[in-house]
Design a protein around this motif. Structure first.
Motif, short mmCIF file in Angstrom:
data_model
loop_
_atom_site.label_atom_id
_atom_site.label_comp_id
_atom_site.label_asym_id
_atom_site.label_seq_id
_atom_site.Cartn_x
_atom_site.Cartn_y
_atom_site.Cartn_z
N UNK A 190 1.23 -1.23 0.20
CA UNK A 190 0.21 0.01 -0.14
C UNK A 190 0.83 1.54 0.17
N UNK A 191 0.48 2.45 -0.50
CA UNK A 191 1.04 3.50 -0.42
C UNK A 191 1.64 3.97 0.47
N UNK A 192 2.13 4.73 1.26
CA UNK A 192 2.44 5.40 2.61
C UNK A 192 1.57 5.69 3.55
N UNK A 193 0.47 7.02 2.67
CA UNK A 193 -0.79 7.48 3.27
C UNK A 193 -1.82 6.25 3.42
N UNK A 194 -1.74 5.19 3.52
CA UNK A 194 -2.54 4.83 3.12
C UNK A 194 -3.42 4.50 5.02
N UNK A 195 -4.97 4.44 4.45
CA UNK A 195 -5.84 5.39 6.08
C UNK A 195 -6.98 4.51 6.24
N UNK A 196 -8.12 4.42 6.99
CA UNK A 196 -8.82 3.76 7.11
C UNK A 196 -9.94 4.64 6.52
N UNK A 197 -10.84 4.11 5.72
CA UNK A 197 -11.40 4.32 4.73
C UNK A 197 -10.77 5.30 3.26
N UNK A 198 -9.91 4.73 2.36
CA UNK A 198 -9.94 4.38 1.23
C UNK A 198 -10.45 3.62 0.47
N UNK A 199 -10.86 3.16 -0.09
CA UNK A 199 -10.89 2.61 -1.19
C UNK A 199 -10.13 1.96 -2.35
N UNK A 200 -10.23 0.65 -2.60
CA UNK A 200 -9.64 0.55 -3.79
C UNK A 200 -10.44 -0.55 -4.68
N UNK A 201 -11.00 -0.47 -6.14
CA UNK A 201 -11.62 -1.10 -6.99
C UNK A 201 -10.57 -3.02 -7.48
N UNK A 202 -11.06 -3.51 -6.68
CA UNK A 202 -10.40 -4.64 -6.38
C UNK A 202 -9.53 -4.56 -6.16
N UNK A 203 -8.99 -6.10 -5.73
CA UNK A 203 -7.91 -6.48 -5.01
C UNK A 203 -6.31 -5.52 -5.61
N UNK A 204 -5.89 -4.82 -3.92
CA UNK A 204 -4.64 -4.01 -4.17
C UNK A 204 -3.64 -4.65 -5.34
N UNK A 205 -2.79 -4.20 -6.20
CA UNK A 205 -1.75 -5.06 -6.70
C UNK A 205 -1.13 -5.07 -6.15
N UNK A 206 -0.22 -6.29 -6.08
CA UNK A 206 0.57 -7.45 -5.73
C UNK A 206 0.34 -7.84 -4.64
N UNK A 207 -2.10 -8.12 -4.45
CA UNK A 207 -2.26 -8.78 -3.54
C UNK A 207 -1.51 -10.30 -3.03
N UNK A 208 -2.07 -11.05 -1.97
CA UNK A 208 -1.68 -11.69 -1.14
C UNK A 208 -2.70 -12.34 -1.56
N UNK A 209 -3.98 -11.94 -2.01
CA UNK A 209 -5.06 -12.72 -1.93
C UNK A 209 -6.10 -12.52 -3.18
N UNK A 210 -5.53 -12.73 -4.42
CA UNK A 210 -5.79 -12.78 -5.58
C UNK A 210 -7.40 -13.12 -6.23
N UNK A 211 -7.36 -14.40 -5.56
CA UNK A 211 -9.56 -14.81 -5.23
C UNK A 211 -10.32 -14.29 -5.02
N UNK A 212 -10.28 -12.80 -4.57
CA UNK A 212 -10.57 -12.28 -4.72
C UNK A 212 -11.44 -11.51 -5.47
N UNK A 213 -12.81 -11.45 -5.32
CA UNK A 213 -13.25 -10.81 -6.18
C UNK A 213 -13.08 -9.45 -7.52
N UNK A 214 -12.61 -8.94 -8.32
CA UNK A 214 -11.73 -8.33 -8.85
C UNK A 214 -12.76 -7.20 -8.91
N UNK A 215 -14.47 -7.08 -9.39
CA UNK A 215 -15.02 -6.16 -9.54
C UNK A 215 -15.65 -5.78 -8.38
N UNK A 216 -15.69 -6.05 -6.98
CA UNK A 216 -15.61 -5.16 -5.64
C UNK A 216 -15.28 -3.98 -5.36
#
Length: 179
Positions: free
Chosen positions: A82-108
Protein backbone atom coordinates in the motif's frame (compact mmCIF):
# COMPACT_ATOMS: atom_id res chain seq x y z
CA UNK A 1 -45.72 13.62 -15.94
CA UNK A 2 -46.28 10.11 -14.61
CA UNK A 3 -43.17 8.21 -13.55
CA UNK A 4 -42.32 5.48 -16.04
CA UNK A 5 -39.16 3.72 -17.11
CA UNK A 6 -37.07 5.36 -18.46
CA UNK A 7 -37.45 8.84 -17.05
CA UNK A 8 -35.57 11.04 -14.60
CA UNK A 9 -36.98 11.67 -11.13
CA UNK A 10 -35.80 14.36 -8.77
CA UNK A 11 -35.96 13.18 -5.16
CA UNK A 12 -35.32 14.21 -1.58
CA UNK A 13 -35.13 11.62 1.20
CA UNK A 14 -34.21 10.58 4.69
CA UNK A 15 -32.45 7.23 5.13
CA UNK A 16 -32.32 5.56 8.55
CA UNK A 17 -31.35 2.16 9.89
CA UNK A 18 -34.08 -0.01 11.45
CA UNK A 19 -33.40 1.57 14.86
CA UNK A 20 -34.09 5.07 13.52
CA UNK A 21 -30.46 6.23 13.37
CA UNK A 22 -29.93 8.72 10.55
CA UNK A 23 -27.65 7.42 7.80
CA UNK A 24 -28.21 10.13 5.19
CA UNK A 25 -30.53 12.99 4.45
CA UNK A 26 -30.89 14.51 1.01
CA UNK A 27 -32.60 17.89 1.53
CA UNK A 28 -31.87 19.34 -1.92
CA UNK A 29 -33.53 17.46 -4.81
CA UNK A 30 -31.21 15.19 -6.78
CA UNK A 31 -31.94 13.49 -10.11
CA UNK A 32 -31.98 9.71 -10.68
CA UNK A 33 -32.65 7.61 -13.77
CA UNK A 34 -35.60 5.24 -13.51
CA UNK A 35 -34.80 1.96 -15.26
CA UNK A 36 -31.03 2.40 -14.97
CA UNK A 37 -28.43 1.85 -12.29
CA UNK A 38 -29.37 4.75 -10.02
CA UNK A 39 -32.11 3.30 -7.82
CA UNK A 40 -32.78 0.14 -5.86
CA UNK A 41 -35.44 -2.11 -7.37
CA UNK A 42 -37.93 -1.67 -4.53
CA UNK A 43 -37.57 2.12 -4.77
CA UNK A 44 -38.30 2.00 -8.51
CA UNK A 45 -41.31 -0.28 -7.94
CA UNK A 46 -42.68 2.23 -5.44
CA UNK A 47 -42.19 5.19 -7.79
CA UNK A 48 -43.67 3.70 -11.00
CA UNK A 49 -47.01 5.34 -11.77
CA UNK A 50 -46.53 8.18 -9.26
CA UNK A 51 -46.26 11.91 -9.97
CA UNK A 52 -44.61 15.04 -8.55
CA UNK A 53 -45.47 15.46 -4.87
CA UNK A 54 -45.63 11.73 -4.11
CA UNK A 55 -44.22 10.84 -0.68
CA UNK A 56 -43.36 7.28 0.22
CA UNK A 57 -42.00 5.37 3.16
CA UNK A 58 -40.22 2.08 2.49
CA UNK A 59 -38.68 -0.58 4.69
CA UNK A 60 -35.83 -2.37 2.94
CA UNK A 61 -34.43 -5.66 4.20
CA UNK A 62 -30.76 -6.32 3.35
CA UNK A 63 -31.67 -8.50 0.35
CA UNK A 64 -33.71 -5.55 -1.08
CA UNK A 65 -30.90 -3.08 -0.48
CA UNK A 66 -27.18 -3.94 -0.26
CA UNK A 67 -27.27 -7.64 0.48
CA UNK A 68 -26.21 -9.66 3.47
CA UNK A 69 -22.85 -9.07 5.11
CA UNK A 70 -20.32 -11.60 3.77
CA UNK A 71 -17.44 -12.29 6.15
CA UNK A 72 -15.44 -13.91 3.32
CA UNK A 73 -15.04 -10.44 1.74
CA UNK A 74 -12.92 -9.26 4.71
CA UNK A 75 -9.21 -10.07 4.40
CA UNK A 76 -5.68 -8.98 5.30
CA UNK A 77 -3.00 -7.71 2.94
CA UNK A 78 0.66 -6.91 3.68
CA UNK A 79 1.15 -3.24 4.61
CA UNK A 80 4.07 -3.08 2.17
CA UNK A 81 1.85 -3.21 -0.96
CA UNK A 82 0.00 0.00 0.00
CA UNK A 83 1.01 3.64 -0.40
CA UNK A 84 2.62 5.20 2.68
CA UNK A 85 -0.46 7.38 3.22
CA UNK A 86 -2.95 4.46 3.36
CA UNK A 87 -5.68 5.10 5.90
CA UNK A 88 -9.04 3.89 7.10
CA UNK A 89 -11.82 4.67 4.64
CA UNK A 90 -9.63 4.57 1.52
CA UNK A 91 -11.15 2.48 -1.26
CA UNK A 92 -9.69 0.32 -4.01
CA UNK A 93 -11.43 -1.12 -7.05
CA UNK A 94 -10.46 -4.79 -6.91
CA UNK A 95 -7.71 -6.16 -4.69
CA UNK A 96 -4.60 -3.93 -4.66
CA UNK A 97 -1.71 -4.69 -7.01
CA UNK A 98 0.58 -7.28 -5.41
CA UNK A 99 -2.32 -8.75 -3.42
CA UNK A 100 -1.61 -11.85 -1.36
CA UNK A 101 -5.22 -12.94 -1.98
CA UNK A 102 -5.69 -12.73 -5.77
CA UNK A 103 -8.79 -14.98 -5.59
CA UNK A 104 -10.93 -12.14 -4.19
CA UNK A 105 -13.57 -10.74 -6.60
CA UNK A 106 -11.91 -8.31 -9.01
CA UNK A 107 -15.03 -6.16 -9.53
CA UNK A 108 -15.67 -5.30 -5.86
CA UNK A 109 -14.83 -2.01 -4.15
CA UNK A 110 -12.63 -2.73 -1.12
CA UNK A 111 -12.57 -0.33 1.83
CA UNK A 112 -9.62 -0.11 4.23
CA UNK A 113 -11.10 -0.72 7.68
CA UNK A 114 -7.90 -0.96 9.77
CA UNK A 115 -4.20 -0.20 9.24
CA UNK A 116 -1.47 -1.92 11.28
CA UNK A 117 2.34 -1.85 11.07
CA UNK A 118 2.48 -5.16 9.20
CA UNK A 119 -0.92 -5.49 7.51
CA UNK A 120 -4.06 -3.72 6.29
CA UNK A 121 -7.62 -5.03 6.66
CA UNK A 122 -9.85 -4.69 3.57
CA UNK A 123 -13.63 -5.18 3.40
CA UNK A 124 -15.41 -5.81 0.09
CA UNK A 125 -18.90 -5.46 1.58
CA UNK A 126 -20.99 -2.38 0.84
CA UNK A 127 -20.96 -0.16 3.96
CA UNK A 128 -24.71 -0.81 4.37
CA UNK A 129 -24.58 -4.59 3.75
CA UNK A 130 -26.56 -6.59 6.29
CA UNK A 131 -28.53 -3.56 7.48
CA UNK A 132 -32.30 -3.12 7.30
CA UNK A 133 -33.17 0.40 6.16
CA UNK A 134 -36.09 2.82 6.33
CA UNK A 135 -36.35 5.32 3.50
CA UNK A 136 -38.73 8.28 3.38
CA UNK A 137 -38.71 9.98 -0.02
CA UNK A 138 -40.49 12.72 -1.92
CA UNK A 139 -40.75 13.20 -5.69
CA UNK A 140 -39.90 16.83 -6.52
CA UNK A 141 -39.80 16.62 -10.32
CA UNK A 142 -40.10 14.20 -13.24
CA UNK A 143 -38.71 14.66 -16.75
CA UNK A 144 -37.98 12.55 -19.83
CA UNK A 145 -34.55 10.89 -19.83
CA UNK A 146 -32.03 11.87 -22.51
CA UNK A 147 -30.59 9.28 -24.88
CA UNK A 148 -27.20 9.69 -23.18
CA UNK A 149 -28.68 9.04 -19.71
CA UNK A 150 -30.44 5.90 -20.95
CA UNK A 151 -27.25 4.66 -22.69
CA UNK A 152 -25.04 5.16 -19.62
CA UNK A 153 -27.75 3.83 -17.24
CA UNK A 154 -27.46 6.87 -14.98
CA UNK A 155 -28.19 10.58 -14.83
CA UNK A 156 -24.57 11.22 -13.92
CA UNK A 157 -21.58 8.97 -13.52
CA UNK A 158 -21.42 9.90 -9.86
CA UNK A 159 -19.69 8.03 -7.02
CA UNK A 160 -22.96 8.33 -5.09
CA UNK A 161 -26.10 6.69 -6.33
CA UNK A 162 -29.13 5.00 -4.78
CA UNK A 163 -28.70 2.13 -7.17
CA UNK A 164 -29.56 -1.53 -7.24
CA UNK A 165 -26.46 -3.67 -7.26
CA UNK A 166 -23.42 -4.24 -5.18
CA UNK A 167 -22.03 -0.73 -5.09
CA UNK A 168 -23.15 2.62 -6.15
CA UNK A 169 -26.07 5.79 -4.38
CA UNK A 170 -27.01 9.13 -3.17
CA UNK A 171 -27.98 8.60 0.39
CA UNK A 172 -25.10 6.37 1.31
CA UNK A 173 -22.39 7.38 3.73
CA UNK A 174 -19.85 9.84 2.33
CA UNK A 175 -17.88 8.18 -0.46
CA UNK A 176 -20.11 5.11 -0.49
CA UNK A 177 -22.98 4.25 -2.75
CA UNK A 178 -26.52 3.12 -2.22
CA UNK A 179 -26.69 0.37 -4.75
Amino acid sequence: MIITSPCVVSLTWRLEDAQGQLIDELNEPMEFLMGGDDLLGKVEQTLIGQTVGFEGHLHLEPEQAFGDYRAELVFFEPRSIFPEAVGEGMQFEGPPEGSATPDMPQDAIYTVTEVYDTHVVLDGNHPLAGISLNLSLKVCDVRPATEEEVEQGSVALSPLSLGGGDHGGHGAPEGATLH
